[in-house]
Scaffold this motif. Structure first.
Motif, PDB file in Angstrom:
ATOM      1  N   LYS A 138       0.794  -1.223   0.000  1.00  0.00           N
ATOM      2  CA  LYS A 138       0.000   0.000   0.000  1.00  0.00           C
ATOM      3  C   LYS A 138       0.833   1.283   0.000  1.00  0.00           C
ATOM      4  O   LYS A 138       0.306   2.361  -0.265  1.00  0.00           O
ATOM      5  N   ASN A 139       2.097   1.156   0.315  1.00  0.00           N
ATOM      6  CA  ASN A 139       2.957   2.340   0.430  1.00  0.00           C
ATOM      7  C   ASN A 139       4.108   2.213  -0.564  1.00  0.00           C
ATOM      8  O   ASN A 139       5.275   2.280  -0.201  1.00  0.00           O
ATOM      9  N   HIS A 140       3.738   2.039  -1.820  1.00  0.00           N
ATOM     10  CA  HIS A 140       4.712   1.749  -2.874  1.00  0.00           C
ATOM     11  C   HIS A 140       5.006   3.021  -3.667  1.00  0.00           C
ATOM     12  O   HIS A 140       4.077   3.717  -4.096  1.00  0.00           O
ATOM     13  N   GLY A 194      -2.931 -21.372  -9.858  1.00  0.00           N
ATOM     14  CA  GLY A 194      -1.793 -21.850  -9.093  1.00  0.00           C
ATOM     15  C   GLY A 194      -0.567 -22.141  -9.922  1.00  0.00           C
ATOM     16  O   GLY A 194       0.474 -22.527  -9.377  1.00  0.00           O
ATOM     17  N   ASN A 195      -0.645 -21.935 -11.229  1.00  0.00           N
ATOM     18  CA  ASN A 195       0.513 -22.201 -12.092  1.00  0.00           C
ATOM     19  C   ASN A 195       1.172 -20.929 -12.610  1.00  0.00           C
ATOM     20  O   ASN A 195       2.201 -21.005 -13.287  1.00  0.00           O
ATOM     21  N   TYR A 196       0.591 -19.777 -12.324  1.00  0.00           N
ATOM     22  CA  TYR A 196       1.173 -18.525 -12.807  1.00  0.00           C
ATOM     23  C   TYR A 196       1.289 -17.516 -11.666  1.00  0.00           C
ATOM     24  O   TYR A 196       0.588 -17.598 -10.658  1.00  0.00           O
ATOM     25  N   THR A 197       2.200 -16.586 -11.838  1.00  0.00           N
ATOM     26  CA  THR A 197       2.402 -15.487 -10.887  1.00  0.00           C
ATOM     27  C   THR A 197       2.217 -14.176 -11.643  1.00  0.00           C
ATOM     28  O   THR A 197       2.691 -14.041 -12.778  1.00  0.00           O
ATOM     29  N   LEU A 198       1.555 -13.234 -11.008  1.00  0.00           N
ATOM     30  CA  LEU A 198       1.246 -11.960 -11.661  1.00  0.00           C
ATOM     31  C   LEU A 198       1.527 -10.817 -10.707  1.00  0.00           C
ATOM     32  O   LEU A 198       1.300 -10.935  -9.504  1.00  0.00           O
ATOM     33  N   PHE A 199       2.043  -9.733 -11.243  1.00  0.00           N
ATOM     34  CA  PHE A 199       2.099  -8.496 -10.456  1.00  0.00           C
ATOM     35  C   PHE A 199       1.504  -7.361 -11.278  1.00  0.00           C
ATOM     36  O   PHE A 199       1.505  -7.388 -12.507  1.00  0.00           O
ATOM     37  N   LEU A 200       0.960  -6.387 -10.584  1.00  0.00           N
ATOM     38  CA  LEU A 200       0.362  -5.208 -11.227  1.00  0.00           C
ATOM     39  C   LEU A 200       0.875  -3.959 -10.536  1.00  0.00           C
ATOM     40  O   LEU A 200       0.824  -3.848  -9.311  1.00  0.00           O
ATOM     41  N   THR A 201       1.375  -3.029 -11.323  1.00  0.00           N
ATOM     42  CA  THR A 201       1.858  -1.760 -10.784  1.00  0.00           C
ATOM     43  C   THR A 201       1.649  -0.675 -11.840  1.00  0.00           C
ATOM     44  O   THR A 201       0.915  -0.867 -12.811  1.00  0.00           O
ATOM     45  N   SER A 202       2.277   0.481 -11.657  1.00  0.00           N
ATOM     46  CA  SER A 202       2.135   1.588 -12.595  1.00  0.00           C
ATOM     47  C   SER A 202       3.481   2.245 -12.841  1.00  0.00           C
ATOM     48  O   SER A 202       4.404   2.124 -12.030  1.00  0.00           O
ATOM     49  N   ASP A 203       3.586   2.949 -13.963  1.00  0.00           N
ATOM     50  CA  ASP A 203       4.845   3.613 -14.314  1.00  0.00           C
ATOM     51  C   ASP A 203       4.953   5.024 -13.731  1.00  0.00           C
ATOM     52  O   ASP A 203       6.013   5.629 -13.770  1.00  0.00           O
ATOM     53  N   ASN A 231       4.173  13.006  -4.116  1.00  0.00           N
ATOM     54  CA  ASN A 231       3.428  11.772  -3.903  1.00  0.00           C
ATOM     55  C   ASN A 231       2.385  11.492  -4.976  1.00  0.00           C
ATOM     56  O   ASN A 231       2.104  10.331  -5.284  1.00  0.00           O
ATOM     57  N   TYR A 232       1.780  12.542  -5.549  1.00  0.00           N
ATOM     58  CA  TYR A 232       0.768  12.280  -6.574  1.00  0.00           C
ATOM     59  C   TYR A 232       1.376  11.617  -7.798  1.00  0.00           C
ATOM     60  O   TYR A 232       0.671  10.975  -8.576  1.00  0.00           O
ATOM     61  N   ASP A 233       2.688  11.742  -8.000  1.00  0.00           N
ATOM     62  CA  ASP A 233       3.370  11.088  -9.114  1.00  0.00           C
ATOM     63  C   ASP A 233       4.104   9.818  -8.706  1.00  0.00           C
ATOM     64  O   ASP A 233       4.318   8.924  -9.540  1.00  0.00           O
ATOM     65  N   THR A 234       4.522   9.711  -7.450  1.00  0.00           N
ATOM     66  CA  THR A 234       5.345   8.571  -7.038  1.00  0.00           C
ATOM     67  C   THR A 234       4.558   7.423  -6.419  1.00  0.00           C
ATOM     68  O   THR A 234       4.996   6.280  -6.460  1.00  0.00           O
ATOM     69  N   HIS A 235       3.387   7.708  -5.813  1.00  0.00           N
ATOM     70  CA  HIS A 235       2.643   6.680  -5.089  1.00  0.00           C
ATOM     71  C   HIS A 235       1.740   5.921  -6.060  1.00  0.00           C
ATOM     72  O   HIS A 235       0.760   6.462  -6.577  1.00  0.00           O
ATOM     73  N   GLU A 241       4.553  -1.019   4.830  1.00  0.00           N
ATOM     74  CA  GLU A 241       5.989  -0.785   4.766  1.00  0.00           C
ATOM     75  C   GLU A 241       6.330  -0.114   3.437  1.00  0.00           C
ATOM     76  O   GLU A 241       5.757  -0.427   2.398  1.00  0.00           O
ATOM     77  N   HIS A 242       7.261   0.830   3.485  1.00  0.00           N
ATOM     78  CA  HIS A 242       7.656   1.552   2.280  1.00  0.00           C
ATOM     79  C   HIS A 242       8.398   0.619   1.326  1.00  0.00           C
ATOM     80  O   HIS A 242       9.393   0.003   1.684  1.00  0.00           O
ATOM     81  N   THR A 243       7.882   0.474   0.121  1.00  0.00           N
ATOM     82  CA  THR A 243       8.548  -0.312  -0.914  1.00  0.00           C
ATOM     83  C   THR A 243       8.771   0.587  -2.127  1.00  0.00           C
ATOM     84  O   THR A 243       8.107   1.608  -2.294  1.00  0.00           O
ATOM     85  N   THR A 244       9.708   0.203  -2.969  1.00  0.00           N
ATOM     86  CA  THR A 244      10.052   1.035  -4.122  1.00  0.00           C
ATOM     87  C   THR A 244      10.002   0.225  -5.409  1.00  0.00           C
ATOM     88  O   THR A 244      10.116  -1.005  -5.409  1.00  0.00           O
ATOM     89  N   ILE A 245       9.869   0.922  -6.496  1.00  0.00           N
ATOM     90  CA  ILE A 245       9.775   0.313  -7.824  1.00  0.00           C
ATOM     91  C   ILE A 245      10.919  -0.666  -8.124  1.00  0.00           C
ATOM     92  O   ILE A 245      10.681  -1.767  -8.638  1.00  0.00           O
TER      93      ILE A 245
END
Length: 550
Positions: free
Chosen positions: A73-75, A348-357, A496-500, A517-521
């Motif tokens: 949540k704090n990416h 259960g056979n694949y892993t996926l992640f979703l994020t933004s640029d 934050n409006y561009d980084t979060h 916890e703070h995580t980064t790209i």
């Protein structure tokens, strides 16, 4: 003696059996990689799009990823500038522009004395079109992606396919060794294309897709998915803060896309509507079948970038009905893709992640209307004022070669010819511009190269600064001040409006839960590498998110 020998043999057999079981268990533990890794990037997705529209999402899209996966949540992005090219590169290489070299979408090349495009490559030719839109490759990306490392690890047996509406959104994630990258070419063609960097002829399944008239089927009416009066998470449909399309007097629903396409570059109009995301899903599903992804013992990688969210955001803004409708429809596209993966690859056979640029700023003119500090930066006035300034007894114009991407590039030969030190001229320009309207901070390239910044804005600038490609002076605008039109949203800052942005993990090897916890790209690629048991991308600076992995 015979009894002793019998006992010894029995013990030996049990010992061998236990060792074999231990070895089998160890091998099982080391060979639990998913058959397919899917990396989804939603272009210009602020984190609050996940929460603001959450109650209206269905159960099988974003909510499924949140409820059954892991939500960071704090990416944040840990560098600037927050643009599409650097964003996609950083997600998949596990590092920042300082290392991977993609410092912007376009930038001024100090050696060539001209602008270059992050994916542009005149040494290759278009495949699937006669237009130059296919002259693209990842040659300016200086490091490997985790998809590259997977290809190396599997002796090139694991496939990599990159897909997007945007060329850079397909090419940079897929890396240098990809089997293919495909992007949508609009105008009067409406088809997915590629380049000779990958092959000389489009595969049969791609040609079949292009010949199916799927793109043409989306030139239809764009109206709200649900009753527009239920869109209470966004502003009024008619307002002064949106762009709209040529040929329509105001930016209000509905939009007749077929009629409007004539004045909006033909099929290109689809890019700025939710249907651009729909056709990407269509093509991704076709790729899963056409390339038989996830169908053998070697992990494949599929990268999917939904770019239409960015076009809609730029056109209509963060608070628009159009952006809400786009995300409600995207939720259904995510669900459709997950359903295909369930059936074709198997739950259960694949892993996926979703994020933004990157994220996006609220339209400053709207913020001004509600008394929040914001504004617009007049780049032309800034350049004119700076060039006419007297710097170290000389007119500044003599020293300046280029001003772009919030950077100033100096003419080092002229400076040397005047007998001046480069760092002195850099600092003098910083001292000059720091008092200009809407300039919040300014730094020299010398400080970026000689001082290690571990926190704050300076650290983000330094991680985005590439010594060979970046400028001599870097400047930062005030919060919510942009160089853009008075309608629509943009991005690029360290705020934050561009980084979060969101980060959701889902599927094989992923725990169920969430963290603040703070995580980064740059943490994403090492996490995927750790899951696969492969080498980290060669320039990776991020760390594996151990708490995400099961």
């Amino acid at each position: 003696m015979r009894a002793f020998l019998s006992v010894f043999i029995i013990c030996l057999l049990f010992s061998c059996k236990s060792q074999k079981e231990a070895m089998s268990s160890k091998n099982t533990a080391l060979n639990t990689q998913p058959k397919l890794v899917v990396g989804i990037v939603v272009d210009q997705m602020r984190y609050d799009y996940l929460t603001r529209f959450y109650s209206k999402y269905g159960d099988d899209g974003f909510k499924r990823l949140v409820n059954q996966g892991f939500n960071c949540k704090n990416h944040h992005f840990n560098y600037v500038p927050t643009y599409t090219g650097p964003g996609h590169a950083s997600i998949f290489t596990g590092t920042t522009p300082k290392m991977h070299g993609i410092i912007s979408n376009n930038w001024y090349d100090k050696v060539l004395d001209s602008y270059v495009y992050c994916a542009g490559d005149t040494t290759v030719q278009s495949v699937g079109t006669l237009d130059k839109a296919g002259q693209m490759s990842p040659h300016r990306l200086k490091t490997t992606s985790f998809a590259d490392e997977n290809r190396l690890f599997t002796q090139m047996r694991g496939k990599t396919i990159g897909i997007s509406v945007k060329d850079r959104g397909a090419i940079l994630p897929a890396g240098h060794t990809a089997n293919a990258a495909y992007w949508f070419h609009g105008k009067d063609e409406g088809r997915f294309i590629s380049s000779t960097f990958y092959f000389n002829t489009l595969p049969n399944w791609v040609q079949t897709f292009n010949n199916s008239a799927i793109a043409e089927s989306y030139l239809k009416e764009w109206n709200t998915l649900y009753d527009i009066n239920s869109y209470t998470e966004s502003g009024s449909d008619l307002n002064a803060f949106e762009g709209g399309f040529r040929g329509k007097d105001n930016a209000t629903f509905p939009y007749d896309l077929k009629a409007l396409s004539k004045e909006n570059r033909g099929f290109d109009i689809l890019k700025a509507t939710p249907y651009g995301n729909s056709i990407v899903t269509d093509f991704a599903i076709a790729a899963i079948d056409g390339e038989q992804l996830g169908q053998d013992n070697f992990t494949d990688v599929l990268t999917v970038s939904f770019s239409s969210t960015d076009y809609v955001g730029h056109n209509f803004g963060v608070n628009s009905k159009e952006i809400e409708d786009t995300y409600l429809r995207l939720d259904k596209e995510v669900a459709r893709l997950l359903q295909k993966l369930d059936v074709k690859v198997g739950k259960g056979n694949y892993t996926l992640f979703l994020t933004s640029d990157h994220g996006a700023v609220e339209v400053p003119s709207y913020l001004q209307s509600v008394n929040i500090p914001s504004g617009y930066f007049d780049a032309d006035a800034f350049k004119a004022k700076l060039k006419s300034a007297i710097i170290l007894n000389y007119k500044a114009e003599a020293f300046i070669k280029n001003i772009s991407n919030s950077q100033i590039f100096l003419n080092r030969e002229v400076i040397k010819g005047y007998g001046l030190k480069l760092e002195d001229v850099q600092q003098a320009i910083v001292n000059e511009i720091i008092d200009y309207k809407h300039i919040n901070k300014a730094y020299t390239a010398t400080s970026m190269s000689t001082t290690e910044f571990t926190s704050g804005l300076e650290s983000l600038l330094q991680k985005g600064y590439n010594q060979k490609r970046s400028g001599d002076v870097l400047y930062v605008l005030d919060p919510a001040v942009i160089k853009y039109s008075k309608t629509g949203s943009t991005h690029g800052s360290a705020l934050n409006y561009d980084t979060h942005v969101p980060l959701l993990f889902f599927g094989k090897g992923i725990k169920n839960g969430s963290t603040l916890e703070h995580t980064t790209i740059p943490d994403i690629a090492p996490t995927m590498s750790a899951l696969l048991g492969i080498s980290f991308p060669n320039g990776a600076t991020g760390k594996p998110l151990e708490f995400v992995l099961d």
